[in-house]
Design a protein around this motif. Structure first.
Motif, short mmCIF file in Angstrom:
data_model
loop_
_atom_site.label_atom_id
_atom_site.label_comp_id
_atom_site.label_asym_id
_atom_site.label_seq_id
_atom_site.Cartn_x
_atom_site.Cartn_y
_atom_site.Cartn_z
N ILE A 69 3.94 31.03 -1.63
CA ILE A 69 4.33 30.30 -0.43
C ILE A 69 3.62 30.85 0.80
CG2 ILE A 69 6.27 29.84 1.14
CD1 ILE A 69 8.05 29.69 -1.39
N PHE A 70 3.47 32.18 0.86
CA PHE A 70 2.78 32.79 2.00
C PHE A 70 1.30 32.41 2.01
CE2 PHE A 70 6.58 35.18 2.68
CZ PHE A 70 6.52 35.56 4.01
N TYR A 71 0.69 32.28 0.82
CA TYR A 71 -0.69 31.80 0.79
C TYR A 71 -0.78 30.37 1.30
CZ TYR A 71 -2.92 35.73 -1.61
OH TYR A 71 -3.46 36.96 -1.92
N LEU A 72 0.23 29.55 0.94
CA LEU A 72 0.25 28.17 1.43
C LEU A 72 0.37 28.11 2.95
CD1 LEU A 72 2.48 26.28 -1.16
CD2 LEU A 72 0.09 25.81 -0.61
N ILE A 73 1.11 29.08 3.52
CA ILE A 73 1.26 29.13 4.98
C ILE A 73 -0.10 29.31 5.65
CG2 ILE A 73 2.19 30.54 6.87
CD1 ILE A 73 4.65 31.06 5.11
N ILE A 74 -1.01 29.98 4.97
CA ILE A 74 -2.36 30.18 5.52
C ILE A 74 -3.25 28.98 5.22
CG2 ILE A 74 -4.39 31.66 5.56
CD1 ILE A 74 -2.63 33.94 4.52
N THR A 75 -3.29 28.54 3.96
CA THR A 75 -4.27 27.54 3.56
C THR A 75 -3.92 26.11 3.98
OG1 THR A 75 -3.19 27.34 1.38
CG2 THR A 75 -5.01 28.91 1.58
N ALA A 76 -2.63 25.78 4.02
CA ALA A 76 -2.26 24.40 4.37
C ALA A 76 -2.68 24.03 5.80
CB ALA A 76 -0.76 24.20 4.17
N PRO A 77 -2.37 24.86 6.82
CA PRO A 77 -2.84 24.51 8.17
C PRO A 77 -4.36 24.49 8.27
CG PRO A 77 -1.09 26.15 8.27
CD PRO A 77 -1.50 26.05 6.84
N LEU A 78 -5.04 25.41 7.56
CA LEU A 78 -6.50 25.43 7.58
C LEU A 78 -7.07 24.15 7.00
CD1 LEU A 78 -9.15 26.91 8.10
CD2 LEU A 78 -8.87 28.03 5.87
N SER A 79 -6.49 23.71 5.89
CA SER A 79 -6.93 22.46 5.26
C SER A 79 -6.69 21.27 6.18
CB SER A 79 -6.19 22.26 3.94
OG SER A 79 -6.55 21.04 3.33
N ALA A 80 -5.52 21.24 6.83
CA ALA A 80 -5.20 20.13 7.74
C ALA A 80 -6.15 20.12 8.93
CB ALA A 80 -3.75 20.26 8.21
#
Length: 211
Positions: free
Chosen positions: A190-201
């Motif tokens: 989940i913490f990795y998603l916190i980094i990658t999801a905004p970057l992807s968006a």
């Protein structure tokens, strides 16, 4: 999962910030180095072109783990270096080889008339490339560059192999202490998603904004 998060909050946050720091340094370093070697690959000088091609092919075809261990085991004998810097420097070299190809592909997609027009207006090859062609190449390379940036964040987990204090390293420590790897790695994911999801968006937004 909540219990793991509460009981190990400071440990997870420490790993989170180390991952963020490694990713930022890796992104900046690999973008700079990748741009340099992309320009070398496209240089009219044959010697420079060979240097660029050798660099890209060398680091693109070696596993990231091998590069990391080289810094951690070999280079550390000559220069005092810890796991964090060994992993981050490996990330920079490894990712820059892919970024160089992304930028080269973007520049090659720019109409040849752009270079010819710039040269006919008195610019040297270097001036025309840097001021006219390269900015357009960057724009065309944004989708593939975005993918490489996201891959870099995920690849930062390589630091865990050399005690780099990142999220994965902290996850291994936590799961070894509480014997609950299932929930531990879900929390870390989940913490990795916190980094990658905004970057992807953001990369998607930037691509749409630039048309």
């Amino acid at each position: 999962m909540i219990k793991i998060l509460v009981d190990n909050w400071s440990t997870i946050v420490t790993g989170f910030w180390y991952t963020i720091l490694s990713s930022i340094l890796g992104l900046a370093g690999s973008l700079f180095l990748g741009t340099v070697f992309a320009l070398l690959e496209m240089a009219p000088n044959r010697f420079l072109k060979v240097i660029g091609n050798v660099f890209v092919e060398f680091f693109r075809n070696i596993p990231l783990l091998v590069i990391t261990l080289f810094f951690y085991v070999v280079v550390s004998h000559a220069i005092k270096i810890n796991g964090f810097w060994a992993g981050t420097m490996a990330l920079i070299l490894y990712t820059s080889s892919f970024i160089a190809e992304c930028i080269r592909g973007g520049v090659n997609s720019v109409d040849e008339g752009q270079m010819e027009g710039a040269r006919s207006n008195g610019l040297t090859y270097t001036q025309a490339m840097i001021h006219v062609v390269l900015p357009q190449g960057f724009k065309l390379a944004i989708p593939s560059l975005g993918n490489q940036f996201i891959n870099l964040v995920k690849n930062s987990s390589i630091l865990s192999f050399v005690a780099g204090l990142d999220l994965m390293y902290q996850a291994n420590v936590i799961s070894g202490a509480n014997l609950d790897p299932f929930n531990t790695y879900i929390v870390i994911g989940i913490f990795y998603l916190i980094i990658t999801a905004p970057l992807s968006a953001y990369m998607t937004h930037l691509k749409n904004k630039l048309g």
